[in-house]
Design an enzyme around this catalytic site. Sequence first.
Site, PDB file in Angstrom:
ATOM      1  N   GLU A 199       0.803  -1.233   0.000  1.00 49.69           N
ATOM      2  CA  GLU A 199       0.000   0.000   0.000  1.00 49.69           C
ATOM      3  C   GLU A 199       0.832   1.277   0.000  1.00 49.69           C
ATOM      4  O   GLU A 199       0.557   2.220   0.749  1.00 49.69           O
ATOM      5  CB  GLU A 199      -1.016  -0.046   1.154  1.00 49.69           C
ATOM      6  N   GLU A 318      -5.126  -8.485  -1.718  1.00 50.18           N
ATOM      7  CA  GLU A 318      -5.742  -8.372  -0.391  1.00 50.18           C
ATOM      8  C   GLU A 318      -7.097  -7.719  -0.561  1.00 50.18           C
ATOM      9  O   GLU A 318      -7.232  -6.721  -1.254  1.00 50.18           O
ATOM     10  CB  GLU A 318      -4.860  -7.515   0.522  1.00 50.18           C
TER      11      GLU A 318
END
Length: 468
Positions: A199, A318
Site C-alpha cells: 500500500e 488483499e
Amino acid sequence: MGFSRLTLILVLVSLPAIWAHEIRPATISVDGIRAIAETDDHYVCATMDWFPSDTCRFNDCMMGNTSAINLDLSNPLLAKTIRAFGHLRLRIGGSPEDQVIYNVGNPRYPCHPFKRGGKGSLFGLTTGCLYMWRWDELNQFFSKTGAIVTFGLNALYGRQKQGKSTLWVGNWDPSNVAALINYTISKGYKIDSWEFGNELSGSGIGARVEAVQYAKDLINLEKIINGLYRNSNFKAKLAAPGGFFDKNWYTKLLQVSGSGIVNRVTYHLYNLGAGNDPNLISRILDPSYLTNSASGTFRDIERVIQEHAPWASVWVGESGGAYGGGGRGVSDRFVNSFWYLDQLGMAAKFSTKAGITLLLINLSIQTEIETKVLKHVNNNLRAKEKSVQKESCSIEVKVSETGKSASDKQSFREEYHLTPKDGQLQTQTSLLNGNPLNVTDGELPRLDPSLVPLCSLYALPPCPLPSL
Ligand SMILES: *[C@@H]1O[C@H](CO)[C@@H](O)[C@H](O)[C@H]1NC(C)=O
Ligand SMILES: *[C@@H]1O[C@H](CO)[C@@H](O)[C@H](O)[C@H]1NC(C)=O
Ligand SMILES: *[C@@H]1O[C@H](CO)[C@@H](O)[C@H](O)[C@H]1NC(C)=O
Ligand SMILES: *[C@@H]1O[C@H](CO)[C@@H](O)[C@H](O)[C@H]1NC(C)=O
C-alpha cells in the site's frame, strides 16, 4: 483464513435465496458450456498479516494472535484447514510489512519485535523483526500444509520519510532482502513469489513512494532475484505493488519498470468502507452497491494491464470487504459471504480467470444446457429486485438438456445448498444441505453434496426473510 472455501461454496448457493424473497419465481437458464471466465486452480487465497496482538482499531482489539509473528502454527485445525484447500495461496504481508527487518546478514537497523511507536510512527508501530528461527518455523508450516506462498518484502528499508508528508524518498536498500532470499534459498524453502511493498502506491496508506522510484527499485530487485536463483531449478516470481489502484501511478510503474519485470500486478480492494460503518450489512446485501463500488476498479486495472503489462497476471492481493479489521458481528458471519462471492465472481470476470456459472451447478460437459449468459441473468435479477417487493421465496432453475438422448436419465448433478442456521444472516453456523458445518472432534466437516437427478428442477424451498 481457512473459511474462504466454505464461503465460496456457501455464497454460490445461497445468493438465490436472498434474491428469492425479493422477486417472483423466476426461470434462470444457465450456460454450462461457455464459461464467462476461468480461474487457475489456486484462485482463493488468504493473507497472514504482521500486526502484534495488542493492535486495536475502532475501539476493538480483534487481531489476537493471528499474525506471521504470533500465530500458533502447531494448531492442528489451522493446518487441516489450509490442507483442505489442496494448495492454498497464502500471502504473508500487510500494513506493517514495510517496517519488518529480517534478522539475517547485517541489518542496518536493530532487529526488535514491534512495539507501540511514538507520535508520527507508521501505523503506530516501531520497526519489527523477523527472526530466522520464526522464518524456519513458518517455512516448515508452509511446506507441511502445501501452501503456495507470496511473501511481502520491506519496500521502505533504507528510505527516508520526507518531513511531515507521507512521501518516502531515496533508493530502497536491497541488502536486507537479498540476505533473506539468500537464506531462504540456502535452506531449500520454496517461496512462490516475492511481493514488493504494501500500500505505497498512489497516495499510499500511511506512507507512499513515487512510481518512478518504485519502478527503479523493482528493476534492481529483479536483478537480485535473478542472481540469487541462478543455480536453482526454480525461480520465484516478482509481484508488485500490492497497493490501492491508482491509474496514473500503476501505469507509470509498469512503463518505467518495463517488459517482464513484474510478473504479477497486485492490488487491494476494500469496497465496503470502514469496519465500523453501521451500513455494512445493507451494503453487503445490495447487489448494485457491490457492483458499482468495485467494477470500475476491475475494469480500469484490466485495461492498464492489457496496455502496459500484457505479460503479467493481475491479482487482488488483499481484499477484506470492510477495512480496519472488518466489521464486528459481520465480517466473520454468514452474511459476509454475499460480499465475498460477488467479489470473487467479479474479479474472475474482469481478470479473465473464473467460471462462476459452473460453480453454481456443476454440469456435465456432455450435457448441453439451454442457455443465456449468466452475466445477463444476474443483472436481470438485480434489476428486478429493486422493483418487486414480494415475500415469495422460491426460485427455480430450469436445466434442460439438449443434444443428448433421453435415455441418459441416470445422471445426477451435485447440489450444495448453504443456508444460515435458523435463517439468521449473522449466524456463525452455516448449514450445508440442512446439516451444520461444524468442527467435530477436531475434524473439519465434510462437504458432501446431495445428488439430484440431472434434469430435475433446481428449487429452493420458501425461506424466512433474513432477520437483520
Ligand atoms: C497470544 O499469545 C501469547 C503467548 O502465547 C499469550 O500470552 C496471549 O494471551 C495470546 N493473546 C491472545 C489474545 O490470545
Ligand atoms: C548466502 O548464503 C551463504 C550460505 O548460506 C553465505 O555463505 C553467503 O555469504 C550468503 N550471501 C549473501 C549475499 O548473503
Ligand atoms: C463436475 O462435473 C465434471 C463433469 O461432469 C466432473 O468431472 C467433476 O468431477 C465434477 N466436479 C465435482 C466437484 O463434482
Ligand atoms: C456449531 O458450532 C457453533 C459454534 O461452536 C455452535 O454455536 C452451534 O451450536 C453448533 N451447532 C450445532 C448444530 O452443533
